[in-house]
Motif scaffolding. Sequence first.
Motif, short mmCIF file in Angstrom:
data_model
loop_
_atom_site.label_atom_id
_atom_site.label_comp_id
_atom_site.label_asym_id
_atom_site.label_seq_id
_atom_site.Cartn_x
_atom_site.Cartn_y
_atom_site.Cartn_z
N THR A 1 0.84 -1.19 0.00
CA THR A 1 0.00 0.00 0.00
C THR A 1 0.88 1.25 0.00
N THR A 2 0.23 2.38 -0.20
CA THR A 2 0.92 3.67 -0.17
C THR A 2 0.24 4.58 0.84
N CYS A 3 0.99 5.56 1.29
CA CYS A 3 0.44 6.55 2.21
C CYS A 3 -0.61 7.37 1.47
N MET B 1 -0.88 9.95 10.23
CA MET B 1 -1.50 8.69 10.58
C MET B 1 -1.98 7.96 9.33
N LEU B 2 -1.76 6.64 9.34
CA LEU B 2 -2.22 5.80 8.24
C LEU B 2 -3.56 5.17 8.58
N ASN B 3 -4.26 4.73 7.57
CA ASN B 3 -5.50 3.97 7.69
C ASN B 3 -6.60 4.66 8.49
N PRO B 4 -6.77 5.98 8.36
CA PRO B 4 -7.94 6.57 9.04
C PRO B 4 -9.18 6.36 8.19
N CYS B 5 -10.31 6.26 8.84
CA CYS B 5 -11.57 6.12 8.11
C CYS B 5 -11.94 7.47 7.51
N LYS C 1 -8.86 -0.31 12.95
CA LYS C 1 -8.07 -1.38 13.53
C LYS C 1 -8.61 -2.76 13.19
N GLY C 2 -9.71 -2.81 12.48
CA GLY C 2 -10.27 -4.08 12.05
C GLY C 2 -10.14 -4.23 10.55
N LEU C 3 -11.25 -4.60 9.91
CA LEU C 3 -11.27 -4.80 8.47
C LEU C 3 -11.24 -3.44 7.78
N TYR C 4 -10.24 -3.23 6.93
CA TYR C 4 -10.04 -1.94 6.28
C TYR C 4 -10.29 -2.08 4.78
N THR C 5 -11.11 -1.21 4.23
CA THR C 5 -11.42 -1.20 2.81
C THR C 5 -10.91 0.10 2.21
N TRP C 6 -10.15 -0.01 1.13
CA TRP C 6 -9.59 1.21 0.54
C TRP C 6 -9.58 1.10 -0.98
N CYS C 7 -9.50 2.26 -1.62
CA CYS C 7 -9.44 2.35 -3.09
C CYS C 7 -7.99 2.34 -3.51
N GLN C 8 -7.64 1.48 -4.44
CA GLN C 8 -6.25 1.41 -4.89
C GLN C 8 -5.90 2.57 -5.81
N GLY C 9 -6.89 3.34 -6.23
CA GLY C 9 -6.61 4.49 -7.08
C GLY C 9 -6.17 5.71 -6.31
N CYS C 10 -6.90 6.04 -5.23
CA CYS C 10 -6.57 7.25 -4.45
C CYS C 10 -6.04 6.92 -3.06
N SER C 11 -6.03 5.64 -2.67
CA SER C 11 -5.51 5.17 -1.38
C SER C 11 -6.35 5.59 -0.20
N HIS C 12 -7.54 6.12 -0.40
CA HIS C 12 -8.42 6.47 0.70
C HIS C 12 -9.37 5.32 0.99
N GLY C 13 -9.75 5.17 2.23
CA GLY C 13 -10.65 4.08 2.60
C GLY C 13 -11.21 4.28 3.99
N GLY C 14 -11.66 3.19 4.60
CA GLY C 14 -12.23 3.30 5.93
C GLY C 14 -12.88 2.00 6.36
N HIS C 15 -13.75 2.11 7.37
CA HIS C 15 -14.47 0.94 7.86
C HIS C 15 -15.37 0.38 6.76
N LEU C 16 -15.52 -0.93 6.75
CA LEU C 16 -16.28 -1.58 5.69
C LEU C 16 -17.73 -1.11 5.69
N PHE C 17 -18.37 -1.02 6.88
CA PHE C 17 -19.79 -0.64 6.90
C PHE C 17 -19.96 0.83 6.53
#
Length: 737
Positions: free
Chosen positions: A659-661, A684-688, A696-712
């Motif tokens: 992954t990327t920042c 900070m990495l992996n913020p919703c 801190k659990g299941l993380y879903t992110w877009c490989q195009g812009c690297s943004h993501g968050g909680h699955l729900f």
Amino acid sequence: MSDRSKTVVGRFFDRPSTPPSWPNFGQTPETDLTNHLFTLTTNHVWSDTNRSSNEKQLSGNVQRILKLKHNLNSSLTALSASPDHNQVVVAGREVLKVLNVSEREITEEFNLKNRHLNKYSNDVKWGNTSTKNKIATAATNGSIAILDVGNDSSLDRKIDEHSRAVNRICFNPTNGSILLSASQDCTMKLWDLREPDSARFTFEGKCENVRDVQFNSINQYDFAAAFENGAIQKWDIRKPTIHERKLNAHLGSVLALDWHSDGRTIASGGRDKLIKIWDMNSDNRRPRDVIHSMTSIARVQWRPDHPNEIASCALLSDSRIFIWNIRRPFIASYYFEEHEDVPTGFLWHNSDVLWSCSKDKFFIQQDINCSYRPLSLLSKCSIGWSVYDKIAFSIEKYDDLIAEDHNQFRIIQRRTSPNIIETRNETGIASLPTFDHKAFSYLAENYIISNHDIWSACEHNAKIAWDVQRFRTAQTWKIIQLLYGILEPVDNNAHKGANSLLNDSSPTNPSKSSNETKESDSIKDLNTVTEKHNESLDVKERGKDSEFQQPRRTTIKMKSDIVQSTYNSTLCRNWDKESIMMQLFDYYAEQGDVQMCVTLILVLGDMIKISQERIEQWFFSYIELLHRFQLWCAATHIISSCRVPSVEMMNQQSTTIYTTCNNCFRPILNSRSGYWICDKCRKMLNPCSICHNTVKGLYTWCQGCSHGGHLFHMKEWFSANNECPTGCGHNCSVAIE
């Protein structure tokens, strides 16, 4: 003779040397205009014995010597030209001489060995401006000797400040009194030769041995240094305590450097067989261009007046000197092979003439027009296939024959003259109906490959094949359904009843029950459908691989339970299933339809026996096709369903996702912060992206812009939106089930 004729003759005499495999331009013995190289050795003997009298008469004053050789009777290690480029100093184990080089001969001017105290010279440099009469040599014992050729070649100064061998020395291009050295003792020292004191500055790169140093030709304060550990450092002599920039340039030693005339680009060559081009004013730590060679690089130097061309020679085993174009880095534009041993040094006399020395004891002057040109031997026609059944081509067109008759000679322009013939390429793209990629993708995504219910799987696959007008394939699935769609063992009483059913097919038979009549009608329905299907195959068989149209569902109505029961009791004992299947596999393999072969293997499972080697070949070919069309899910499903170990292992390789920042887009590799904070931007990495808390659990992110968050949170957002919730503008188009 007309002016045009003279021009053409002149062009022939300036024609470059050709490799032995190239045809010559001979027409007749009287008018043979084949170019001959004029080579002069130390005994001054011309090697142009094949030139005809007519050629000599036509050439007049056009002839010139393209190669000069001078034997120095000892192995050579370095050379350097005088500021006016009329003389050259060559150095070696037993040699230190100044040579006069003219257009027609090479003569010895000075023998400096008797006045030179160093036994073996690693490098030699001729001064400039205020030191234009001085020559500096670097020795293996760590000393530097300064000789004054303007004062009876006497020893002007000897410097013994390095504790180990000096690898390279360099005069400042604008101030000849400044001398810089690189040594095996891991230091670089700078002297002002106008002062008798010790070195003014000592630069410590804090790396391993220093292999080369070069001043910037534009900025007199900048220089670059190459190190044994593969690093390159840029220094400012006004800041001797720390380097301005450091690059981890090569895997292994960096053996050579050379600044470009633009003052910002530098070329480096190393033991890793690469020549790399760096922009020293950019923050990018990757090379701008990379040239791949076959051997380790010992020397590099840019070609004057040709900003994209650079020359190089090998450290070992290759006696050629290559000239590369950085815009075509995989094959050299020119190369010289006059030396019989590895060249140890070279420099450009001008943009077309190269001076070189070698371990073969020869100093050689050679013109670019006598070099070999590998690019001229390559075909300029090319062809390439795309996965979408298109072919791209490029074809070279020639003006094959242009002839002019004159009084005494005839000149014919042929294909074998790359310098004279003007060529142009015709390019195009053609679509050939040899592979229907739309039908292939549709079948790959909709086929059932499970063997739990063979009858239902074959029924479904036959309908899918019918939808894309693959009628023979649909018929094959129906045959497989009848051969292997057996749910219960054969019953003898049922067999007798079936025979009675088939024999007593007349509707007037009073002993036939109503159920038997229904079964008989079902058999007739099956025969009717099969006959109609075969008729359609006769008409549409040739169009089975035509361009895929919009899928159309066609229902083949059969009473499957009655047909299966009747088939089980009547035909299974008489059919040679294995022979039929082998013929089917051979047919589809010959047609190149690996999709059908693989699907049949997965549906039938252990019911068929085929060699593992053949199965592996089909699976690997099919998976490669799926990857080409980016059908990743279908490919993964195929790999997971296969029971061949070599194919199953494909899903167990390359399972790491890098992954990327999402702030600075730097790759997150071996993070020291435990993958919670970016090592570069310290954010900070992996913020919703919705609640702004760390996931801190299941993380879903877009490989195009690297943004993501909680699955729900992502499910809720993308159920009504397509763009990224952060407002970055990226259309993530996420479909989360």
